[in-house]
Design an enzyme around this catalytic site. Structure first.
Site, PDB file in Angstrom:
ATOM      1  N   TYR A 149       0.848  -1.187   0.000  1.00  0.00           N
ATOM      2  CA  TYR A 149       0.000   0.000   0.000  1.00  0.00           C
ATOM      3  C   TYR A 149       0.887   1.241   0.000  1.00  0.00           C
ATOM      4  O   TYR A 149       1.861   1.295   0.745  1.00  0.00           O
ATOM      5  CB  TYR A 149      -0.901   0.008   1.242  1.00  0.00           C
ATOM      6  CG  TYR A 149      -1.782   1.238   1.361  1.00  0.00           C
ATOM      7  CD1 TYR A 149      -2.840   1.448   0.476  1.00  0.00           C
ATOM      8  CD2 TYR A 149      -1.566   2.177   2.363  1.00  0.00           C
ATOM      9  CE1 TYR A 149      -3.656   2.572   0.587  1.00  0.00           C
ATOM     10  CE2 TYR A 149      -2.387   3.308   2.488  1.00  0.00           C
ATOM     11  CZ  TYR A 149      -3.428   3.498   1.593  1.00  0.00           C
ATOM     12  OH  TYR A 149      -4.234   4.608   1.711  1.00  0.00           O
ATOM     13  N   ASP A 244       9.368   2.754  -0.026  1.00  0.00           N
ATOM     14  CA  ASP A 244       8.317   3.418   0.743  1.00  0.00           C
ATOM     15  C   ASP A 244       8.469   3.018   2.213  1.00  0.00           C
ATOM     16  O   ASP A 244       8.071   1.938   2.619  1.00  0.00           O
ATOM     17  CB  ASP A 244       6.939   3.038   0.191  1.00  0.00           C
ATOM     18  CG  ASP A 244       5.809   3.754   0.921  1.00  0.00           C
ATOM     19  OD1 ASP A 244       6.087   4.482   1.895  1.00  0.00           O
ATOM     20  OD2 ASP A 244       4.643   3.573   0.514  1.00  0.00           O
ATOM     21  N   LYS A 272       4.046   8.838   8.980  1.00  0.00           N
ATOM     22  CA  LYS A 272       3.847   8.247  10.309  1.00  0.00           C
ATOM     23  C   LYS A 272       4.853   8.754  11.355  1.00  0.00           C
ATOM     24  O   LYS A 272       4.723   9.885  11.797  1.00  0.00           O
ATOM     25  CB  LYS A 272       3.790   6.729  10.177  1.00  0.00           C
ATOM     26  CG  LYS A 272       2.648   6.339   9.206  1.00  0.00           C
ATOM     27  CD  LYS A 272       2.152   4.933   9.238  1.00  0.00           C
ATOM     28  CE  LYS A 272       0.854   4.816   8.455  1.00  0.00           C
ATOM     29  NZ  LYS A 272       0.928   4.162   7.173  1.00  0.00           N
TER      30      LYS A 272
HETATM   31  C1  PLP Z   1       0.318   4.672   5.768  1.00  0.00           C
HETATM   32  C2  PLP Z   1       1.076   4.434   4.513  1.00  0.00           C
HETATM   33  C3  PLP Z   1       0.977   5.293   3.406  1.00  0.00           C
HETATM   34  C4  PLP Z   1      -0.005   6.422   3.347  1.00  0.00           C
HETATM   35  O1  PLP Z   1       0.240   7.389   4.306  1.00  0.00           O
HETATM   36  P1  PLP Z   1      -0.948   8.397   4.741  1.00  0.00           P
HETATM   37  O2  PLP Z   1      -0.295   9.318   5.707  1.00  0.00           O
HETATM   38  O3  PLP Z   1      -2.023   7.546   5.326  1.00  0.00           O
HETATM   39  O4  PLP Z   1      -1.391   9.091   3.510  1.00  0.00           O
HETATM   40  C5  PLP Z   1       1.810   5.075   2.331  1.00  0.00           C
HETATM   41  N1  PLP Z   1       2.692   4.056   2.318  1.00  0.00           N
HETATM   42  C6  PLP Z   1       2.798   3.214   3.362  1.00  0.00           C
HETATM   43  C7  PLP Z   1       3.822   2.125   3.310  1.00  0.00           C
HETATM   44  C8  PLP Z   1       1.997   3.365   4.478  1.00  0.00           C
HETATM   45  O5  PLP Z   1       2.091   2.495   5.487  1.00  0.00           O
END
Ligand code: PLP
Length: 433
Positions: A149, A244, A272
């Site tokens: 994701y 990511d 995060k």
């Molecule tokens: C949470 C997450 C996102 C998206 O971040 P948001 O702050 O919710 O937009 C993208 N990539 C990864 C790996 C994530 O865990």
């Protein structure tokens, strides 16, 4: 933490009211508890490792706001720093020393990050990194993996197409097929498919984007060899590797998954933890690539609240605390002890608890999957059924079996030892259903 006095009247009332003014009553879908059933708890406040809901129930929080809260709720140092900043103004729309300090703090400690830019969410970070990779390489095609994701930008909302097609299909209404046709999709942990993709399309690929350690669709820990060949292939074909690290950054050690696998990506995305609980994201990496971003270069990217001083100071205070000596080793030890405390009570049951750093994932199947297609949906159904039992026992787990759990520095051994007994009891009961 027994379930004797567990009430949800107020949460239920707020949830019903919220549904009148907000789609599904929530501002992010999984919070609606649709997979696990039961009433989403409305939170009154957080306190260290605990969440307290509007009905006065107290939960040991294993969701930790989906990852950011590595210091737990309302860490006194972060709160003090935020308070001091708030009194000086919430946002200026102009440069500050704070954003330089946080950028410098990261750039001086993360080898792959030579330059960095702040945004306001993980979604924005990955979206911008993808645009940057396309702008830098002059190529359109990107590759992502099934089970990873990367937020909800259009290009990344893809699912596997039918038949032999490796191009993604939109996974959401409202995303035109024309957009996802520039996103190729592969299963994780499939070296052969990866080799083939690069043999056929390597020179068209602007970027490969992959989660540091995929943790949004179960915890799909990748083989080191696989990640290293991904790095080698991208390098060979002039394709940028975007790691990511929105979850794994400052979570799987200060150096994140890049350090864990011993690879050096071209770009890294953060979110995060980097905001210490405030809405922050960032993308950074090779200076020559980053210098393609406007105003230095032709790739447009901007944000009204980017580098917000309150968020910067929350992030900086958090990262400073995390950069001291033993934080990650201690977190990892606690997680290992906790997981083995649970599993030792579950002899012979078909449950696996995967742990890495301070992340764990409870999955009702014997072998740990490495690809999305190896996750057993019956196992997820088990998780979803036991979720309400966990809540009434005072354990707040994420409301979906595909989501992972997190520990913070204030989840002490004492607290976790007691929790292990409760959690193992409930898992054991569910596993025998
Ligand atoms: C949470 C997450 C996102 C998206 O971040 P948001 O702050 O919710 O937009 C993208 N990539 C990864 C790996 C994530 O865990």
């Amino acid at each position: 933490m027994d379930g004797a006095n567990h009430k949800t009247e107020k949460s239920q009332r707020f949830f019903n009211l919220a549904k009148e003014v907000t789609p599904g009553g929530v501002h992010s879908p999984v919070r609606a508890f649709l997979s696990v059933g039961g009433c989403p708890r409305f939170i009154d406040h957080g306190e260290g490792p605990y969440l307290i809901d509007v009905d006065g129930n107290r939960y040991l929080d294993f969701c930790c706001s989906w990852g950011p809260l590595i210091l737990g709720h309302a860490d006194p140092d972060v709160v003090a720093a935020v308070k001091a900043q708030v009194e000086r103004g919430m946002t200026y729309g102009a440069s500050t020393e704070l954003e330089y300090e946080l950028a410098q703090f990261i750039v001086s400690r993360i080898e792959a990050v030579e330059k960095i830019r702040f945004v306001s969410s993980g979604t924005e970070a990955v979206m911008s990194a993808v645009r940057l990779a396309r702008g830098f390489t002059g190529r359109d095609l990107i590759l992502k993996f099934d089970g990873c994701y990367h937020g909800h930008s259009d290009h990344l909302l893809v699912k596997a197409g039918s038949g032999l097609a490796t191009l993604g299909q939109p996974s959401s209404a409202g995303v035109p097929e024309a957009i996802t046709q520039n996103t190729a999709l592969l299963p994780l942990d499939d070296e052969e498919a990866l080799q083939k993709m690069f043999a056929n399309h390597g020179d068209q690929l602007a970027a490969v984007v992959i989660e540091g350690i995929p943790a949004n669709n179960g915890l799909l820990i990748q083989r080191h060899d696989y990640m290293r060949s991904l790095r080698a292939l991208t390098e060979k074909h002039g394709t940028l590797l975007i790691l990511d690290e929105v979850i794994t950054g400052f979570r799987v050690g200060f150096g994140g998954a890049a350090e864990y696998y011993g690879i050096s990506p071209d770009l890294i995305t953060y979110g995060k933890i980097i905001g210490g609980g405030m809405p922050v994201g960032a993308f950074g990496g090779r200076a020559d690539v980053m210098d393609t971003v406007s105003p230095q270069g032709p790739v447009y990217q901007a944000g009204t609240l980017s580098g917000n001083p309150v968020a910067m100071v929350a992030g900086l205070t958090t990262l400073k605390k995390l950069s001291s000596d033993n934080v990650y080793a201690e977190l990892e030890n606690r997680n290992r002890r906790f997981v083995s405390n649970i599993t030792s009570r579950l002899a012979n049951s078909a449950v696996t608890i995967a742990g890495v750093a301070s992340i764990f994932w409870i999955v009702f199947q014997r072998d740990l999957p490495r690809a999305a297609s190896s996750i057993d949906s019956d196992g997820i159904a088990h998780y979803n059924r036991m979720h309400e039992m966990m809540l009434t026992a005072g354990m707040y787990l994420p409301p979906s079996g595909y989501e992972v759990c997190f520990l913070s520095t204030v989840h002490t051994d004492d607290i976790l030892d007691k929790a292990a007994e409760t959690i193992a009891g409930i898992i054991g009961e569910e596993a025998h259903q």
